[in-house]
Design an enzyme around this catalytic site. Sequence first.
Site, PDB file in Angstrom:
ATOM      1  N   LYS A 179      48.290  31.520  30.461  1.00 40.64           N
ATOM      2  CA  LYS A 179      48.233  32.270  31.721  1.00 40.64           C
ATOM      3  C   LYS A 179      49.263  31.712  32.717  1.00 40.64           C
ATOM      4  O   LYS A 179      49.976  30.765  32.407  1.00 40.64           O
ATOM      5  CB  LYS A 179      46.803  32.248  32.274  1.00 40.64           C
ATOM      6  CG  LYS A 179      45.776  32.890  31.298  1.00 40.64           C
ATOM      7  CD  LYS A 179      45.877  34.410  31.244  1.00 40.64           C
ATOM      8  CE  LYS A 179      45.278  35.067  30.008  1.00 40.64           C
ATOM      9  NZ  LYS A 179      43.840  35.003  29.822  1.00 40.64           N
TER      10      LYS A 179
HETATM   11  C1  PLP Z   1      42.596  35.569  29.044  1.00 39.20           C
HETATM   12  C2  PLP Z   1      41.732  36.692  29.495  1.00 39.20           C
HETATM   13  C3  PLP Z   1      40.363  36.523  29.756  1.00 39.20           C
HETATM   14  C4  PLP Z   1      39.605  35.290  29.360  1.00 39.20           C
HETATM   15  O1  PLP Z   1      40.068  34.134  29.939  1.00 39.20           O
HETATM   16  P1  PLP Z   1      39.480  32.742  29.399  1.00 39.20           P
HETATM   17  O2  PLP Z   1      39.829  31.776  30.497  1.00 39.20           O
HETATM   18  O3  PLP Z   1      40.217  32.446  28.124  1.00 39.20           O
HETATM   19  O4  PLP Z   1      38.047  32.881  29.190  1.00 39.20           O
HETATM   20  C5  PLP Z   1      39.650  37.555  30.311  1.00 39.20           C
HETATM   21  N1  PLP Z   1      40.238  38.738  30.577  1.00 39.20           N
HETATM   22  C6  PLP Z   1      41.541  38.955  30.324  1.00 39.20           C
HETATM   23  C7  PLP Z   1      42.126  40.288  30.654  1.00 39.20           C
HETATM   24  C8  PLP Z   1      42.322  37.949  29.746  1.00 39.20           C
HETATM   25  O5  PLP Z   1      43.609  38.183  29.441  1.00 39.20           O
END
Ligand code: PLP
Length: 399
Positions: A195
Amino acid sequence: MNDRAPDLLTTTPFLPFALPDIGEEEIAEVVACLRSGWVTTGPKTRQFESDFAAYLGGGVEAVSVNSATAGLHLALEALGIGAGDEVIVPTMTFTATAEIVRYLGASPILADVDGTTLNLTADAIQAAITPRTKAVIPVHYAGLPCDMDAILSVAAAHNLRVVEDAAHAFPTLYRSQLVGTLGSDATVFSFYANKTMTTGEGGMVVTRAPELAARVRMMRIHGIRQDAFSRYTATTPSWFYEVVAAGYKYNLTDIAAAIGVQQLRKIDAFLKRRQLLAANYAEALGDLPLVLPADADIASGSRHAWHLYVIRLRDDAAISRDALISRLCELGIGTSVHFIPLHRHPVWRTICHRATSEFPAAEASFASMLSLPLYTRMSDADQRRVIMALRATLSGQMV
Ligand SMILES: *Cc1c(COP(=O)(O)O)cnc(C)c1O
């Protein structure tokens, strides 16, 4: 741009689709945390939360959790979503957005997205509302803000709670306001490895509602009224605690928060680099048979966070999406697809019983989309390799 640049069409080293950007500052902060003797939720976590809330501004509270998935779960739990309720989610998202609805015994109701922005729209929400609808989870796809004014107004008209899945959207602006401060019930950010900033694994629940923040804070640590840090560091005897709800184990560690504190200091520089990479792609790929990703409406004060750069092949492209991904891989370039729409996955087919024909925009996008590498550790030369490989492949030249 010159399509024949053999030095740029090298296949090695393999350019990964994504990489975290961890510097000496993060490493030093983690080492300091390890040496401090406090490794689980404690002073670093508190600092990360207050730094994050201060970055967003707008009078929000930030409550850290060990993933965005956990944060979404706790936000819906705090809003009282439960068995028999329906929660509207876009089909163009990661499975986490829907699975947390199931954790609570409620039903995710999949909705199609807009064919240009790939975001959930107020119209699609309106069309999916039933007497059982309790909440909606808009996803700011790729880092592009949803039209939140329209979504919040349809939600208000139908008394729906709104939890924003902002896993891609730090720091996204919507009409000059940062996502997280827009006035929904809660906004959840992700610090997963790929991210826009990372803590390895981690997430943040952001809200302006003190009762919601308090509930999330308690439920992330077993439903204990008082957190472990204040129990173990108090100078008066403090063995007593009460469990007032069957909670969860979703707290963030200080080791992870130490990474987050330093990543947050770099977020504006990270954003600048992402913006530049996105602008380079837009300039270099504009004449190819591609649909380039929609930018935010800058005139209205909105801003894309560019977590993802998702291109779509036009019908007149002489290659299929799958063949293009294979070709790029042969040329040493990693790509991905965001996302296989939820309605196509076996679990959601079984639970939601929806026909692919109900999601024409998501279907058309999915068939033609791929995500290009876009991350701060990419060099200009790395990006030129991606551009050269795309140009050579899409203009039908052998490489
Ligand atoms: C990455 C992601 C999540 C989950 O994030 P985590 O921190 O890995 O639980 C939820 N929604 C979207 C759209 C994502 O891309």
